[in-house]
Design a protein around this motif. Structure first.
Motif, PDB file in Angstrom:
ATOM      1  N   PRO A  40     -49.532 -55.694 -61.186  1.00  0.00           N
ATOM      2  CA  PRO A  40     -48.600 -54.907 -60.354  1.00  0.00           C
ATOM      3  C   PRO A  40     -47.345 -54.426 -61.069  1.00  0.00           C
ATOM      4  O   PRO A  40     -46.605 -53.608 -60.524  1.00  0.00           O
ATOM      5  CB  PRO A  40     -48.237 -55.897 -59.233  1.00  0.00           C
ATOM      6  N   GLY A  41     -47.069 -54.913 -62.249  1.00  0.00           N
ATOM      7  CA  GLY A  41     -45.855 -54.478 -62.951  1.00  0.00           C
ATOM      8  C   GLY A  41     -44.589 -54.991 -62.296  1.00  0.00           C
ATOM      9  O   GLY A  41     -43.619 -54.249 -62.121  1.00  0.00           O
ATOM     10  N   TYR A  42     -44.589 -56.266 -61.933  1.00  0.00           N
ATOM     11  CA  TYR A  42     -43.425 -56.866 -61.278  1.00  0.00           C
ATOM     12  C   TYR A  42     -42.173 -56.773 -62.152  1.00  0.00           C
ATOM     13  O   TYR A  42     -42.246 -56.837 -63.373  1.00  0.00           O
ATOM     14  CB  TYR A  42     -43.670 -58.359 -61.018  1.00  0.00           C
ATOM     15  N   ARG A  43     -41.039 -56.654 -61.478  1.00  0.00           N
ATOM     16  CA  ARG A  43     -39.799 -57.019 -62.152  1.00  0.00           C
ATOM     17  C   ARG A  43     -39.775 -58.537 -62.177  1.00  0.00           C
ATOM     18  O   ARG A  43     -40.053 -59.190 -61.169  1.00  0.00           O
ATOM     19  CB  ARG A  43     -38.588 -56.501 -61.395  1.00  0.00           C
ATOM     20  N   VAL A  44     -39.433 -59.107 -63.328  1.00  0.00           N
ATOM     21  CA  VAL A  44     -39.495 -60.554 -63.503  1.00  0.00           C
ATOM     22  C   VAL A  44     -38.108 -61.083 -63.843  1.00  0.00           C
ATOM     23  O   VAL A  44     -37.405 -60.515 -64.690  1.00  0.00           O
ATOM     24  CB  VAL A  44     -40.491 -60.942 -64.608  1.00  0.00           C
ATOM     25  N   VAL A  45     -37.728 -62.150 -63.166  1.00  0.00           N
ATOM     26  CA  VAL A  45     -36.464 -62.831 -63.444  1.00  0.00           C
ATOM     27  C   VAL A  45     -36.792 -64.238 -63.920  1.00  0.00           C
ATOM     28  O   VAL A  45     -37.533 -64.972 -63.252  1.00  0.00           O
ATOM     29  CB  VAL A  45     -35.567 -62.886 -62.190  1.00  0.00           C
ATOM     30  N   ASP A  46     -36.268 -64.593 -65.074  1.00  0.00           N
ATOM     31  CA  ASP A  46     -36.467 -65.930 -65.641  1.00  0.00           C
ATOM     32  C   ASP A  46     -35.181 -66.721 -65.460  1.00  0.00           C
ATOM     33  O   ASP A  46     -34.115 -66.307 -65.929  1.00  0.00           O
ATOM     34  CB  ASP A  46     -36.830 -65.810 -67.117  1.00  0.00           C
ATOM     35  N   THR A  47     -35.258 -67.852 -64.790  1.00  0.00           N
ATOM     36  CA  THR A  47     -34.048 -68.627 -64.519  1.00  0.00           C
ATOM     37  C   THR A  47     -33.552 -69.400 -65.750  1.00  0.00           C
ATOM     38  O   THR A  47     -32.409 -69.852 -65.761  1.00  0.00           O
ATOM     39  CB  THR A  47     -34.295 -69.621 -63.372  1.00  0.00           C
ATOM     40  N   VAL A  48     -34.384 -69.522 -66.776  1.00  0.00           N
ATOM     41  CA  VAL A  48     -33.943 -70.263 -67.968  1.00  0.00           C
ATOM     42  C   VAL A  48     -32.816 -69.522 -68.690  1.00  0.00           C
ATOM     43  O   VAL A  48     -31.745 -70.107 -68.928  1.00  0.00           O
ATOM     44  CB  VAL A  48     -35.130 -70.543 -68.909  1.00  0.00           C
ATOM     45  N   PRO A  49     -32.982 -68.255 -69.098  1.00  0.00           N
ATOM     46  CA  PRO A  49     -31.853 -67.579 -69.769  1.00  0.00           C
ATOM     47  C   PRO A  49     -30.641 -67.398 -68.863  1.00  0.00           C
ATOM     48  O   PRO A  49     -29.502 -67.385 -69.350  1.00  0.00           O
ATOM     49  CB  PRO A  49     -32.447 -66.232 -70.196  1.00  0.00           C
ATOM     50  N   LEU A  50     -30.867 -67.254 -67.554  1.00  0.00           N
ATOM     51  CA  LEU A  50     -29.716 -67.171 -66.640  1.00  0.00           C
ATOM     52  C   LEU A  50     -28.922 -68.471 -66.681  1.00  0.00           C
ATOM     53  O   LEU A  50     -27.687 -68.464 -66.684  1.00  0.00           O
ATOM     54  CB  LEU A  50     -30.197 -66.883 -65.219  1.00  0.00           C
ATOM     55  N   ALA A  51     -29.649 -69.598 -66.724  1.00  0.00           N
ATOM     56  CA  ALA A  51     -28.964 -70.894 -66.778  1.00  0.00           C
ATOM     57  C   ALA A  51     -28.209 -71.052 -68.094  1.00  0.00           C
ATOM     58  O   ALA A  51     -27.094 -71.591 -68.128  1.00  0.00           O
ATOM     59  CB  ALA A  51     -29.977 -72.021 -66.606  1.00  0.00           C
TER      60      ALA A  51
END
Length: 601
Positions: free
Chosen positions: A138-149
């Motif tokens: 589907p080509g999701y937008r992906v958010v990774d919580t590791v780099p945000l943390a």
């Protein structure tokens, strides 16, 4: 089959708010996130299977639904995985296979932003599952919580950025236990905690999350929209200031991607950050080829002299070493090439050019005085100290006949400038060896630097001179799709370029390109009719593997025993075998092909 549990309490419609231009985008409170976690039989997609999927759908801080299902991976669950997750082979033996569970997840997460802790792992398995079962990703937008943390949680607060550690820090309502749904629920609480900390940093919209993990100043981050609308094509970009002045010029094979990178942590130059703070717009110049883009960049920098560009702004400041045209020639450093004289260069600085002069003066007893000397002087001059040391034949004292010994020196010097550098390399290399043997390493180092300065200048001249003398060169390079990239070069300057498709006949395009190419007046060789760096770019392209010459108006060659074979003295010395031949496995492609079969000078 997976069970989907709707949760009541979806957020009520919000009152419309008029945002400022700086706030345009999708507010995070209106974004639907699907937080997902997978359990698998191993860590590699190639030889592991999914054993459990857990997902939680949230929007505006409210949980909208949950999805959880065990999955039959089609293989046994390793013992260490069973101990870690509590999922055994017996538990998944009666679970639905992936081809039944995956469609439910794809429907559950439709039009949502995917969130995961260490997202590359979970997304990698999901993408592989779609490919295996024939579903389009589907080509999701992906958010990774590791780099945000990593962006907002310091080591003083948490010893690491594992999910269990962050869940404890943000007081998650669920403790991660290596089960998919529990870990997804804990990740939801971690996500909300991270977004709460990111809000004061200006991360309030979905578009902000793309670079939220980058330590970019908020005022710079807000200008990332300057990249919106730029084409994904090769070309040149110009950052412009409040008065439409050009602040910076750059080039890229993908304009939009490159300009976006300026607003991420990848950009660490302080002066560029300063430039971004005052930039108001970005002007793209789309080019047919990467070569055209590189050349246009050089020309635009020379034209506008942007204050934030450091390279190639002042081509007139490049220096040449000249053997003067007078009865008793000498070496001088000049800005422009003059007719009827031997030159080497250009050098990046006057200091480097002077080092080359000193190398030549070390090898040849050429006069260093600046006085104008007659061929035969009426009054004998006074010889200088160099004459007493044998480093000058003192033509100033010739009163009865021309100093023919000096003529021989000049002849050898001219040969070293224009052709074989052996007359400089051999004596200076011997002196460097002698100094090193005496452990006078600083003197040996200074002499080596002077020798290298001369060799680089001579090699560049021998490369530029032939192309500067060619009135026209037409060349073609095959493109990956089966077409041709066509180039017209006149006196070293790019005069025209075009690209043909795989089904096009290139010869009519060549004829049209030659007819419409820029008219270029020749400069004084060896200087090309353009910025020397432009000629270097053109030569790099012409020397690429696969380039075919369509038309050459004159000879295009350089000396067999050229300075290029000595530019890296240590490398060439290591490359010479016992028979005096050059080992190209050591030297590589740095030397002209014609040198490969010749013994070193």
């Amino acid at each position: 089959m997976p069970s989907t549990t709707p949760v009541r309490g979806a957020p009520a419609p919000r009152t419309p708010v008029q945002h400022t231009f700086a706030e345009l985008g999708t507010p995070l409170s209106d974004v639907t996130f699907v937080v997902v976690d997978l359990e698998t039989t191993g860590g590699r997609v190639s030889d592991s299977g999914i054993t459990e999927i857990g997902a939680v759908k949230v929007r505006g801080g409210e949980v909208l639904g949950e999805l959880q299902s065990l999955v039959d991976p089609g293989r046994p669950v390793p013992a260490f995985v069973a101990r870690l997750t509590g999922i055994t082979t017996a538990m998944v033996a009666t679970a639905p296979p992936l081809d039944l569970v995956l469609p439910s997840f794809l429907e559950f997460s439709r039009d949502a932003v995917l969130v995961a802790h260490n997202a590359p792992f979970d997304v990698g398995f999901l993408r592989a599952a779609c490919e295996q079962l024939g579903y389009e990703w589907p080509g999701y937008r992906v958010v990774d919580t590791v780099p945000l943390a990593r962006r907002v949680v310091t080591r003083d607060e948490a010893r690491n950025h594992k999910l269990s550690t962050l869940a404890a820090l943000f007081r998650a309502t669920v403790t991660p236990e290596h089960r998919a749904l529990a870990d997804a629920r804990a990740t939801v609480d971690v996500l909300h905690g991270l977004l709460e900390r990111l809000a004061p940093l200006g991360v309030t919209h979905l578009e902000d999350l793309a670079t939220a993990s980058d330590p970019v100043p908020p005022d710079v981050r807000r200008k990332r929209t300057l990249a919106d609308g730029l084409p994904e094509a090769p070309g040149v970009y110009l950052f412009r200031g409040p008065g439409d002045e050009v602040l910076y010029v750059g080039t890229s094979t993908n304009l939009r991607k490159r300009v976006r990178s300026y607003f991420t942590a990848a950009e660490k130059r302080r002066r560029i950050t300063e430039m971004l703070r005052i930039a108001h717009a970005v002007t793209p110049v789309v080019c047919a080829t990467a070569l055209e883009a590189q050349v246009r960049e050089l020309r635009l920098i020379a034209e506008h002299e942007p204050r934030y560009n450091r390279r190639s702004k002042y081509p007139e400041r490049q220096s040449w070493v000249r053997l003067t045209s007078e009865p008793y020639p000498r070496l001088s450093v000049v800005r422009q090439v003059r007719p009827d004289s031997a030159h080497i260069g250009p050098f990046s600085s006057r200091r480097t050019a002077q080092s080359a002069v000193e190398a030549l003066q070390d090898a040849f007893p050429v006069r260093q005085c600046t006085a104008r000397l007659a061929r035969v002087s009426r009054v004998a001059g006074s010889p200088c100290a160099l004459a007493g040391m044998g480093r000058c034949s003192a033509p100033c004292v010739a009163t009865t006949a021309p100093d023919t010994a000096y003529d021989e020196v000049v002849h050898a010097l001219r040969g070293a400038l224009l052709g074989d550098p052996a007359g400089v390399v051999e004596p200076l290399a011997a002196r460097v060896g002698a100094l090193a043997a005496q452990e006078r390493f600083e003197e040996a180092g200074r002499l080596t630097e002077r020798l290298r300065a001369y060799l680089r200048g001579a090699a560049r001249t021998q490369r530029l001179d032939p192309v500067a003398r060619c009135a026209e060169i037409v060349a073609a390079l095959p493109t990956p799709d089966g077409g041709w990239e066509l180039v017209v070069v006149k006196h070293g300057r790019l005069a025209g370029t075009a690209v043909t498709g795989p089904d096009d006949d290139p010869l009519p395009v060549v004829d049209a390109l030659r007819a419409t190419a820029e008219v270029v007046e020749p400069a004084t060789a060896p200087a090309p009719a353009c910025h020397p760096e432009e000629a270097d770019l053109v030569l790099d392209w012409l020397e690429r593997p696969g380039v075919r010459l369509v038309h050459v108006s004159g000879p295009w060659s350089w000396p067999v025993r050229s300075a290029a074979m000595h530019v890296d003295l240590a490398q060439v010395r290591a490359a010479v075998d016992g028979d005096g031949e050059i080992d190209r496995s050591v030297v590589g492609g740095a030397l002209p092909a014609v040198v490969a079969t010749m013994a070193p000078c």
